[in-house]
Design a protein around this motif. Structure first.
Motif, short mmCIF file in Angstrom:
data_model
loop_
_atom_site.label_atom_id
_atom_site.label_comp_id
_atom_site.label_asym_id
_atom_site.label_seq_id
_atom_site.Cartn_x
_atom_site.Cartn_y
_atom_site.Cartn_z
N VAL A 278 8.29 7.41 -30.20
CA VAL A 278 9.18 8.40 -30.49
C VAL A 278 10.43 8.55 -29.82
O VAL A 278 11.18 9.62 -30.01
CB VAL A 278 8.24 9.60 -30.44
N ALA A 279 10.39 7.76 -28.88
CA ALA A 279 11.79 7.96 -27.71
C ALA A 279 12.39 6.62 -27.47
O ALA A 279 11.33 5.48 -27.25
CB ALA A 279 11.33 8.83 -26.62
N LEU A 280 13.36 6.56 -27.40
CA LEU A 280 14.07 4.98 -26.96
C LEU A 280 15.23 5.23 -26.01
O LEU A 280 16.12 6.37 -26.31
CB LEU A 280 14.68 4.29 -28.41
N GLU A 281 15.34 4.82 -24.79
CA GLU A 281 16.44 4.72 -23.85
C GLU A 281 16.89 3.33 -23.60
O GLU A 281 16.13 2.16 -23.47
CB GLU A 281 15.89 5.42 -22.45
N HIS A 282 18.07 2.95 -23.56
CA HIS A 282 18.44 1.92 -23.08
C HIS A 282 19.03 1.76 -21.59
O HIS A 282 19.99 2.67 -21.37
CB HIS A 282 19.84 1.57 -24.01
N ARG A 283 18.46 1.06 -20.83
CA ARG A 283 18.85 1.19 -19.35
C ARG A 283 18.80 -0.39 -18.95
O ARG A 283 17.57 -0.87 -18.56
CB ARG A 283 17.54 1.66 -18.53
N TRP B 125 1.34 7.48 -28.18
CA TRP B 125 2.56 8.18 -28.23
C TRP B 125 3.49 7.09 -27.08
O TRP B 125 3.17 6.98 -26.00
CB TRP B 125 2.88 9.32 -27.74
N VAL B 126 4.66 6.61 -27.68
CA VAL B 126 5.46 5.71 -26.98
C VAL B 126 6.70 5.89 -26.78
O VAL B 126 7.70 6.49 -27.48
CB VAL B 126 5.36 4.17 -27.51
N ALA B 127 7.20 6.05 -25.34
CA ALA B 127 8.64 6.22 -25.04
C ALA B 127 8.91 4.80 -24.38
O ALA B 127 8.69 4.10 -23.56
CB ALA B 127 8.97 7.12 -24.01
N ALA B 128 9.96 4.21 -25.09
CA ALA B 128 10.19 2.58 -24.79
C ALA B 128 11.75 2.85 -23.73
O ALA B 128 12.51 3.76 -24.32
CB ALA B 128 10.49 2.02 -25.90
N VAL B 129 11.70 2.00 -22.67
CA VAL B 129 12.98 1.80 -22.07
C VAL B 129 13.39 0.42 -22.01
O VAL B 129 12.72 -0.56 -21.42
CB VAL B 129 12.72 2.15 -20.48
N LEU B 130 14.61 0.09 -22.91
CA LEU B 130 14.63 -1.25 -23.22
C LEU B 130 15.60 -1.68 -21.83
O LEU B 130 16.73 -0.93 -21.72
CB LEU B 130 15.53 -1.24 -24.45
N THR B 131 15.53 -2.79 -21.35
CA THR B 131 16.14 -3.36 -20.33
C THR B 131 17.21 -4.31 -20.81
O THR B 131 17.64 -5.13 -19.93
CB THR B 131 15.24 -3.89 -19.27
N ASP B 132 17.21 -4.65 -22.01
CA ASP B 132 18.14 -5.97 -22.32
C ASP B 132 19.60 -5.29 -21.81
O ASP B 132 20.08 -4.25 -22.02
CB ASP B 132 18.22 -5.84 -24.01
N GLN B 133 20.12 -6.53 -21.73
CA GLN B 133 21.64 -6.32 -21.20
C GLN B 133 22.65 -5.91 -22.09
O GLN B 133 23.34 -5.04 -22.02
CB GLN B 133 22.15 -7.64 -20.56
N VAL B 134 22.26 -6.11 -23.61
CA VAL B 134 23.06 -5.59 -24.55
C VAL B 134 22.20 -4.82 -25.44
O VAL B 134 21.05 -5.13 -25.76
CB VAL B 134 23.66 -6.77 -25.39
N ARG B 135 22.71 -3.62 -25.72
CA ARG B 135 21.80 -2.64 -26.56
C ARG B 135 21.46 -3.32 -27.74
O ARG B 135 22.34 -3.65 -28.72
CB ARG B 135 22.60 -1.33 -26.86
N PRO B 136 20.09 -3.35 -28.16
CA PRO B 136 19.84 -4.00 -29.34
C PRO B 136 20.06 -3.44 -30.52
O PRO B 136 20.04 -1.92 -30.54
CB PRO B 136 18.19 -4.21 -29.17
N LEU B 137 20.32 -4.10 -31.68
CA LEU B 137 20.59 -3.44 -33.08
C LEU B 137 18.87 -3.14 -33.56
O LEU B 137 18.18 -3.93 -33.50
CB LEU B 137 21.26 -4.05 -33.94
N ASP B 138 19.01 -1.96 -34.06
CA ASP B 138 17.50 -1.63 -34.99
C ASP B 138 16.59 -1.36 -33.86
O ASP B 138 15.58 -1.68 -34.25
CB ASP B 138 17.52 -2.23 -36.02
N GLY B 139 16.89 -0.99 -32.38
CA GLY B 139 15.65 -1.12 -31.66
C GLY B 139 14.37 -0.30 -32.13
O GLY B 139 13.54 -0.70 -31.88
#
Length: 382
Positions: A318-323, A292-306
């Protein structure tokens, strides 16, 4: 006597909208094997058997099957209702299951008559205290002040101690509550309108062992007073907490020892942090593809279709956060102050830079903005 202390099965709970019945079946089957391997005499389940007051047919089937397997080992079972359970539904036909050694305690005062089980040293009295909501029981005790869980359980434990004083033997209490000295996670819901209603540990003075439920992580309040936690992870906040049960042994003098027994984790929980392309392609994340994965994306711009991209590699993401790694500060001034003396192209460029966390316009975007504003100056006026 050997007792296996478990709690908070929460049969029927979902994890991020996904059913957990199959995983819980795996864990409870392993628990049955622990009972058989260690020749456990009594399985004590301290509340929240179901996750809902209206369990599904599949949830009932899982519970019935597990109890049948436990009965086949020769062990007795003592279980109580928790705040998630319907006492009426869980306790349905309990007087008949008790004849088979499956004791389900749900009545508000049923704890006053203990379940007595003998071993080679004599009797052990099990006092199962169901979840006691003060507002629902106070009319039964007009002479008692019952506004808090501390007061409700204080009354119950006084009655338990009074009863125990008239009996010979050792004792075990099961209770479902927040006891002082533990911290709740995000999956343990408030049990009073004002927040967590803590019960001092001293309320449970007396018994040889106190098997607690309601907290989903393992916790030791004293040698004789413990939480076993839930058998499954129900939140990413619990990812690092072990799953298992306490194996408790009583001898002639009372508590002889307590040992932790691990239970399997059918699918691990993992919080992964990094840029989208790193998580999606780097080999260092190969080991987590079935978790089970919760991803925290550190990209400066929120990716499309992350999420779509991540789920190609991690099917159980199952979980995605843009940070973003670098966050822009809006500063103390208001938006109207910041744009008062700027041109329309500067306002658009500043806005896009703000929402993209400091990433400015490309040459193409700058030309496009200028072209659009030049073609539609009326629409550009703010």
């Amino acid at each position: 006597m050997k007792i296996l202390h478990t709690s908070d099965w929460h049969i029927g709970r979902t994890f991020q909208t996904h059913s957990t019945l199959d995983h819980l079946q795996t864990v409870l089957d392993a628990l049955v094997e622990v009972v058989r391997e260690h020749e456990v005499d009594v399985v004590a389940v301290a509340g929240d058997i179901f996750d809902s007051a209206t369990p599904s047919a599949d949830a009932y089937a899982l519970l019935s099957g597990t109890l049948a397997k436990l009965h086949a080992t020769g062990a007795r079972v003592v279980m109580t209702s928790g705040n998630h359970d319907s006492a009426t539904r869980l306790g349905f036909q309990s007087e008949w299951t008790g004849l088979a050694g499956i004791h389900v305690v749900t009545g508000f005062d049923q704890y006053r008559t203990p379940i007595t089980i003998d071993d080679e040293y004599g009797p052990v009295h099990f006092y199962g205290i169901p979840f006691l909501e003060p507002a629902l029981i106070r009319h039964h005790y007009p002479d008692e002040l019952l506004k808090t869980h501390e007061q409700a359980l204080g009354l119950a434990m006084r009655q338990v101690r009074d009863d125990l004083a008239e009996r010979d033997g050792r004792s075990v209490v099961l209770s479902h509550c927040f006891a002082a000295g533990v911290t709740a996670s995000d999956v343990e819901r408030d049990i009073s309108a004002g927040g967590l209603d803590l019960v001092p540990a001293s309320v449970f003075d007396g018994p040889d062992y106190v098997a607690l439920g309601h907290i989903h992580g393992r916790a030791i309040l004293s040698e004789r007073m413990r939480y076993s936690g839930a058998p499954l992870h129900y939140s990413f906040a619990e990812a690092d907490k072990p799953r298992g049960a306490w194996l408790v042994e009583l001898d002639a003098g009372g508590l002889a020892g307590v040992e932790w027994v691990d239970l399997p984790v059918p699918r691990r929980l993992r919080v992964l942090t990094g840029e989208l392309l790193e998580l999606a392609h780097k080999d260092e994340f190969l080991a987590f593809e079935n978790d089970w994965v919760a991803a925290v994306l550190t990209d400066q711009v929120r990716p499309l279709d992350g999420m779509r991209i991540l789920q190609k590699r991690f099917p159980h993401c199952v979980a995605l956060e843009h940070r973003p790694a670098i966050s822009m500060s809006a500063g103390p001034s208001t938006y109207s102050d910041r744009v008062a003396h700027k041109s329309d192209p500067e306002i658009v460029a500043g806005f896009l830079e703000f929402v993209r966390n400091g990433v400015g316009l490309t040459d193409f975007e700058r030309e496009l903005v200028a072209d659009v504003l030049g073609q539609n100056p009326e629409g550009a006026a703010g």
